[in-house]
Motif scaffolding. Structure first.
Motif, PDB file in Angstrom:
ATOM      1  N   SER A 131       0.775  -1.179  -0.175  1.00 54.09           N
ATOM      2  CA  SER A 131      -0.114   0.044   0.078  1.00 54.09           C
ATOM      3  C   SER A 131       0.840   1.559   0.037  1.00 54.09           C
ATOM      4  CB  SER A 131      -0.910   0.047   1.260  1.00 54.09           C
ATOM      5  OG  SER A 131      -1.532   1.285   1.186  1.00 54.09           O
TER       6      SER A 131
ATOM      7  N   SER B 249       1.621  11.654   0.597  1.00 45.77           N
ATOM      8  CA  SER B 249       1.061  10.622   0.982  1.00 45.77           C
ATOM      9  C   SER B 249       2.107   9.702   1.369  1.00 45.77           C
ATOM     10  CB  SER B 249      -0.249   9.987  -0.058  1.00 45.77           C
ATOM     11  OG  SER B 249      -0.716   9.014   0.468  1.00 45.77           O
TER      12      SER B 249
ATOM     13  N   TYR C 173     -12.093   5.311  -3.391  1.00 44.30           N
ATOM     14  CA  TYR C 173     -11.476   5.116  -2.225  1.00 44.30           C
ATOM     15  C   TYR C 173     -12.259   5.385  -1.152  1.00 44.30           C
ATOM     16  CZ  TYR C 173      -7.674   5.892   1.412  1.00 44.30           C
ATOM     17  OH  TYR C 173      -6.984   5.919   2.613  1.00 44.30           O
TER      18      TYR C 173
ATOM     19  N   ASN D 135      -8.627  -0.320   4.017  1.00 42.55           N
ATOM     20  CA  ASN D 135      -7.839   0.797   3.364  1.00 42.55           C
ATOM     21  C   ASN D 135      -6.856   0.744   2.368  1.00 42.55           C
ATOM     22  OD1 ASN D 135      -7.228   3.826   4.066  1.00 42.55           O
ATOM     23  ND2 ASN D 135      -5.324   2.951   4.461  1.00 42.55           N
ATOM     24  N   ASN D 136      -5.792  -0.542   2.893  1.00 42.12           N
ATOM     25  CA  ASN D 136      -4.739  -0.746   2.170  1.00 42.12           C
ATOM     26  C   ASN D 136      -5.130  -1.119   0.740  1.00 42.12           C
ATOM     27  OD1 ASN D 136      -3.023  -0.166   4.260  1.00 42.12           O
ATOM     28  ND2 ASN D 136      -3.160  -2.508   5.160  1.00 42.12           N
TER      29      ASN D 136
ATOM     30  N   ASN E 120      -6.389   1.595  -1.317  1.00 38.33           N
ATOM     31  CA  ASN E 120      -5.210   2.544  -1.532  1.00 38.33           C
ATOM     32  C   ASN E 120      -4.533   2.291  -2.665  1.00 38.33           C
ATOM     33  OD1 ASN E 120      -3.652   5.152  -0.838  1.00 38.33           O
ATOM     34  ND2 ASN E 120      -2.226   3.726  -0.015  1.00 38.33           N
TER      35      ASN E 120
ATOM     36  N   LYS F  34      -6.400   3.038  -5.757  1.00 41.01           N
ATOM     37  CA  LYS F  34      -6.399   4.206  -5.984  1.00 41.01           C
ATOM     38  C   LYS F  34      -5.306   4.789  -6.902  1.00 41.01           C
ATOM     39  CE  LYS F  34      -5.305   6.928  -2.768  1.00 41.01           C
ATOM     40  NZ  LYS F  34      -4.929   7.633  -1.548  1.00 41.01           N
ATOM     41  N   ASN F  35      -4.142   4.090  -6.379  1.00 43.40           N
ATOM     42  CA  ASN F  35      -2.732   4.472  -7.102  1.00 43.40           C
ATOM     43  C   ASN F  35      -2.667   3.849  -8.514  1.00 43.40           C
ATOM     44  OD1 ASN F  35      -1.735   6.151  -4.881  1.00 43.40           O
ATOM     45  ND2 ASN F  35      -1.099   4.281  -3.669  1.00 43.40           N
TER      46      ASN F  35
END
Length: 219
Positions: A6, A39, A158, A184-185, A188, A191-192
């Motif tokens: 992540s 981030s 996200y 979340n990981n 994330n 998202k990236n």
């Protein structure tokens, strides 16, 4: 392993932004580059300082930076005056919440649930504004050809996926946190990946054109 993936998944968008800089130097994409940079640095700072300082303040500071940068990107991407005005009003609402939470909200908790969940709700609304604008724009034939579409989609997915996690994060025990934080990981990383796709894409030079040009047989 997942937390490490992540964290370092945030390097990918930055690499592709630099490698394809000519494709990304316009359109406000520099905002997302700086967001990814902050981030990534924040994640590493958390790792080294989580046992030395109250990480609540680290989370709170990052939440404010994250909200400012992502809101700025969406604001620059919006065309409708009413939607732009709402983003400004939402920002004015967010900052008092974040500051009050930063000053008085730790109370032994490690996560800034109030400001993070407020941020999530506002960014979800802003993202919906952008997508609605694109879907109702008759000159946009294929919305998925837009680089900004993938950026905003990443933001929407996200924060929609982690909203309830952020709401309850401050009340979670250590064991519950370890069980649920992989959510979340995972998002994330997604998202990236979507940010990276956007930075790799070429500019949609012929994307915006009239319906008469797109469908010449319809007169």
């Amino acid at each position: 392993m997942l937390p490490l993936l992540s964290v370092f998944s945030g390097v990918l968008p930055m690499i592709f932004f630099v490698c394809f800089f000519k494709r990304n130097r316009q359109g406000g994409f520099w905002v997302i580059f700086f967001y990814c940079l902050i981030s990534f640095l924040s994640d590493n700072i958390f790792h080294y300082l989580e046992h030395k300082v109250n990480v609540f303040y680290l989370y709170s500071g990052f939440t404010i930076c994250e909200f400012v940068l992502l809101s700025l990107f969406i604001y620059l991407s919006l065309k409708t005056r009413m939607f732009r005005l709402f983003t400004l009003i939402g920002t004015l609402v967010f900052f008092p919440i974040a500051i009050i939470n930063l000053l008085h909200g730790s109370d032994g908790s490690f996560f800034d649930s109030l400001s993070a969940s407020s941020e999530s709700i506002l960014l979800i609304i802003y993202s919906i504004f952008f997508l609605y604008e694109q879907l109702t724009d008759a000159t946009v034939i294929y919305v998925y050809y837009l680089k900004k579409f993938w950026i905003v989609l990443a933001i929407l997915l996200y924060f929609a996926s982690t909203l309830f996690l952020f709401i309850y994060a401050a009340t979670l025990t250590k064991a519950e946190y370890n069980n649920y934080w992989p959510i979340n990981n995972i998002f994330n990383i997604l998202k990236n990946i979507l940010f990276s796709i956007a930075f790799i894409m070429k500019k949609a030079i012929k994307l915006h054109h009239s319906l008469d040009t797109a469908y010449p047989d319809i007169q």
